[in-house]
Design an enzyme around this catalytic site. Structure first.
Site, PDB file in Angstrom:
ATOM      1  N   PRO A   1       1.352  -1.212  -0.242  1.00  0.00           N
ATOM      2  CA  PRO A   1      -0.240  -0.618  -0.545  1.00  0.00           C
ATOM      3  C   PRO A   1       0.544   1.099  -0.300  1.00  0.00           C
ATOM      4  CG  PRO A   1      -0.758  -1.241   1.380  1.00  0.00           C
ATOM      5  CD  PRO A   1       0.502  -2.073   0.855  1.00  0.00           C
ATOM      6  N   CYS A   2       0.562   1.941  -1.231  1.00  0.00           N
ATOM      7  CA  CYS A   2       1.334   3.113  -1.226  1.00  0.00           C
ATOM      8  C   CYS A   2       1.005   5.018  -0.698  1.00  0.00           C
ATOM      9  CB  CYS A   2       2.372   2.935  -2.405  1.00  0.00           C
ATOM     10  SG  CYS A   2       3.581   1.358  -2.597  1.00  0.00           S
ATOM     11  N   GLN A   3       1.290   5.758   0.246  1.00  0.00           N
ATOM     12  CA  GLN A   3       0.395   6.737   0.103  1.00  0.00           C
ATOM     13  C   GLN A   3       0.957   8.093  -1.204  1.00  0.00           C
ATOM     14  OE1 GLN A   3      -2.239   7.212   1.247  1.00  0.00           O
ATOM     15  NE2 GLN A   3      -2.351   4.672   2.477  1.00  0.00           N
TER      16      GLN A   3
END
Length: 677
Positions: free
Chosen positions: A132-134
């Protein structure tokens, strides 16, 4: 509350105000795969089932969509890691190897994973996963380099920046190849800042990298789904993808689920079952359906079930076709605001692709209404659309299954990406532990050297680090057709100014050679004699006070040395020619940015390279008659022969073909006139 006992399961049904009985399905328990193993027996597994196999690890694995794609491409998943226990139960039932419950945001857990994998030291060929990459805000980017330097071991950021954990594990394992999958917003949301940082780190470790925005349907997935794929390998600088499907040969929804049993849908009654009879249709199965049925129990289909249908929804579904908007629904039946939910309901089309399956399907299925039956898609249909085969089962309740399916990487997309990483037998590094010196790293080094030289010469005003006053002057004049010496003379007129005074403004107006230039300079009046606006802590206010257009504001920030992608026509043209693509004429806001990523890279000199690309595009790499011999990147240009041999037309943005002019800056919009090189 009513407890219903059937021959297969116990179901809890509760009457509610939702218009249908609330029904919690049974919780499916799955046995572990016969070749799965626990950490304490991993060494024995490596010498048994894992012996002589090409091994991979899948981080943030979920239920195993990517793991199944890796398996189809020729890898065996030695370990999968996730923090979702239900998804790991699914993974353990469908794959050999270890399915490990870990929070990789915790550095101590990464230490533990490294210890578990120690028996496979040197044998893990591929690290894959979808962390998961913000996207990073501008304010947060200043922390990036320290996060990378410390392998993401900042306790305040470790839960959010899981891409750093992913990169940390790659550095520890040192596989031959790396595969990372994510949503396009991971790149588009923050100018590919995180992606560029990861790429640079991998290249410094000796990997060649490739970033692509991929339409999943081009690899057999029957849905609209665009994903960002980052590949890396340290054996050869080559990523050969399989041929893409054409529009005419794509897998439609009919191909994907048309053979599954018809369900009789009665309002408020149960829809489908865990286990149903499967009769092969009299007509020929599609190739896709045949693949989905391989190794499945011949006369059975599992998990062909979905939610009960409200009476009003049944009426809505019955009156819809694939083009019906929610605002077209009978107002007497609408339960949601048409102002905020114009696409609340979507009926799918047999002859088209499905809408992208997401985890939201676990909450409701209104985006996935069956083409010919008044219901939403079943678990099995959603799994088919995601390209999970019929033998693949999902642990937990029906909602658990929908969530796992929606969160998964489509296996066929995973297979296509992984296949581009297969060993080629043409290793170039001859066992050198340093790995490759990738072509794009050489390109960036050449561009950086050229830009630093130009910054010491007459082009200093086109490159960072400018003062806020200089940056503002260049930004507002970017759309004028001034000759380079005219623009330089204007900027030099305020060379010593830390703020813009009335006298400095008048000096600029006097130096302006055209009425258009004077009108642009006059826009700076709101920030005249306001010294505090030009201080470092306030300089971001300048674009708003001046009323800069978005493109002007981005140029202002770039010239102040902010790390961003400048999506102007000139820079995109350079990137497209270097990459040998047509992104400057087709889709520059997505594919064009991906082409830019390779040239800009990351690190302290990234803004300098970005500004240099703008300069190259505005001077030598012109749309018409490019001056290839003067281009600092000529030797690396994939299109250098074709562009030098053609009489090219100038682009639709009105850029000048004169060597000594500053071209009009193309607006950052989603379309532009197609042009010939």
């Amino acid at each position: 509350m009513l407890v219903v006992l059937t021959g297969l399961e116990v179901r809890t049904v509760q009457e509610s105000h939702y218009g249908v009985p609330l029904e919690r399905s049974d919780q499916l328990k799955l046995k572990r795969h016969r070749n799965s193993c626990r950490p304490e027996r991993f060494a024995q597994w490596l010498e048994g089932f894992g012996k002589d196999r090409r091994l991979a690890i899948d981080l943030f694995s979920g239920a195993g969509g990517l793991s199944h794609g890796l398996r189809q491409a020729g890898w065996t998943t030695a370990a999968a890691v996730d923090c979702d226990k239900r998804a790991l139960e699914t993974h353990a039932a469908n794959f050999p190897g270890m399915s490990l419950h870990m929070d990789l945001g915790d550095p101590e857990e990464r230490d533990r994973l490294e210890e578990i994998l120690e028996p496979a030291q040197g044998r893990i060929d591929l690290v894959a996963g979808g962390p998961p990459c913000q996207p990073f805000s501008r304010a947060g980017r200043s922390k990036i380099r320290s996060l990378v330097d410390h392998h993401g071991r900042d306790p305040h950021d470790r839960r959010k920046e899981l891409w750093g954990a992913y990169l940390d594990i790659v550095k520890r394992i040192k596989p031959r190849a790396v595969l990372m999958e994510n949503v396009p917003d991971m790149g588009l949301g923050d100018d590919f800042f995180v992606v560029r940082t990861i790429e640079q780190q991998l290249e410094e470790l000796g990997y060649a990298t490739q970033v692509r925005l991929v339409d999943a349907w081009r690899y057999g997935v029957p849905q609209h789904r665009k994903r960002l794929i980052l590949l890396a390998r340290n054996d050869v600088e080559q990523f050969k993808w399989q041929d893409e499907a054409s529009e005419e040969n794509r897998t439609t929804l009919q191909d994907a689920i048309g053979d599954l049993p018809h369900l009789n849908v009665v309002p408020t009654e149960r829809v489908g079952e865990r286990r149903m009879d499967y009769d092969t249709p009299s007509e020929e199965l599609s190739g896709f359906a045949k693949d989905m049925r391989k190794r499945a129990e011949a006369s059975v289909v599992w998990d062909h079930m979905t939610r009960r249908v409200r009476e009003d929804d049944w009426a809505i579904f019955d009156d819809m076709d694939s083009k019906t908007l929610y605002s077209d629904v009978d107002p007497n039946l609408q339960r949601y605001s048409t102002k905020h939910f114009t696409d609340k309901y979507k009926k799918l089309d047999w002859g088209d692709l499905s809408r992208s399956i997401t985890a939201h399907i676990a909450k409701d299925g209104y985006w996935y209404i069956h083409p010919s039956q008044n219901r939403t898609l079943t678990v099995r249909e959603a799994a088919r659309v995601q390209t999970f085969p019929d033998r693949f089962r999902f642990a937990g309740t029906r909602s658990d299954a929908f969530r796992q399916i929606g969160n998964a990487v489509p296996p066929l997309l995973g297979k296509a990406a992984a296949s581009a990483l297969l060993p080629s037998g043409e290793a170039e590094n001859d066992g050198n532990p340093v790995g490759l010196r990738p072509r794009w790293r050489k390109v960036r080094q050449a561009l950086t050297s050229w830009a630093k030289e130009r910054r010491q010469g007459e082009d200093w005003y086109q490159l960072p680090h400018l003062s806020p006053v200089h940056a503002a002057v260049v930004a507002v004049l970017a759309g004028t057709r001034l000759r380079r010496h005219q623009l330089r003379r204007m900027v030099e007129a305020v060379q010593g100014n830390a703020s813009l005074t009335k006298h400095a403004l008048q000096t600029l107006l006097d130096a302006a050679p055209t009425a258009a230039a004077r009108a642009r300079i006059d826009r700076l009046t709101p920030v005249v004699d306001k010294p505090s606006v030009w201080h470092d802590e306030n300089r971001d206010e300048v674009p708003t006070r001046v009323g800069m257009k978005p493109a002007e504001a981005r140029l202002y920030r770039l010239l102040l040395n902010e790390d961003l992608l400048w999506v102007g026509q000139g820079a995109i043209r350079v990137a497209a020619r270097l990459n040998g693509t047509d992104s400057d004429r087709t889709n520059r806001l997505s594919d064009g940015r991906v082409d830019l990523v390779k040239l800009v890279g990351a690190g302290e000199d990234a803004p300098l390279r970005m500004a240099a690309l703008r300069l190259v595009g505005n001077t030598v790499c012109r749309a018409a008659r490019p001056l290839c011999d003067e281009c600092p990147l000529n030797q690396y240009c994939a299109d250098r022969h074709s562009v030098s041999e053609k009489d090219l037309f100038s682009d639709a943005a009105g850029e000048s073909s004169g060597h000594d002019t500053i071209s009009a800056q193309t607006r950052v919009t989603g379309s532009h006139t197609a042009q010939q090189r």
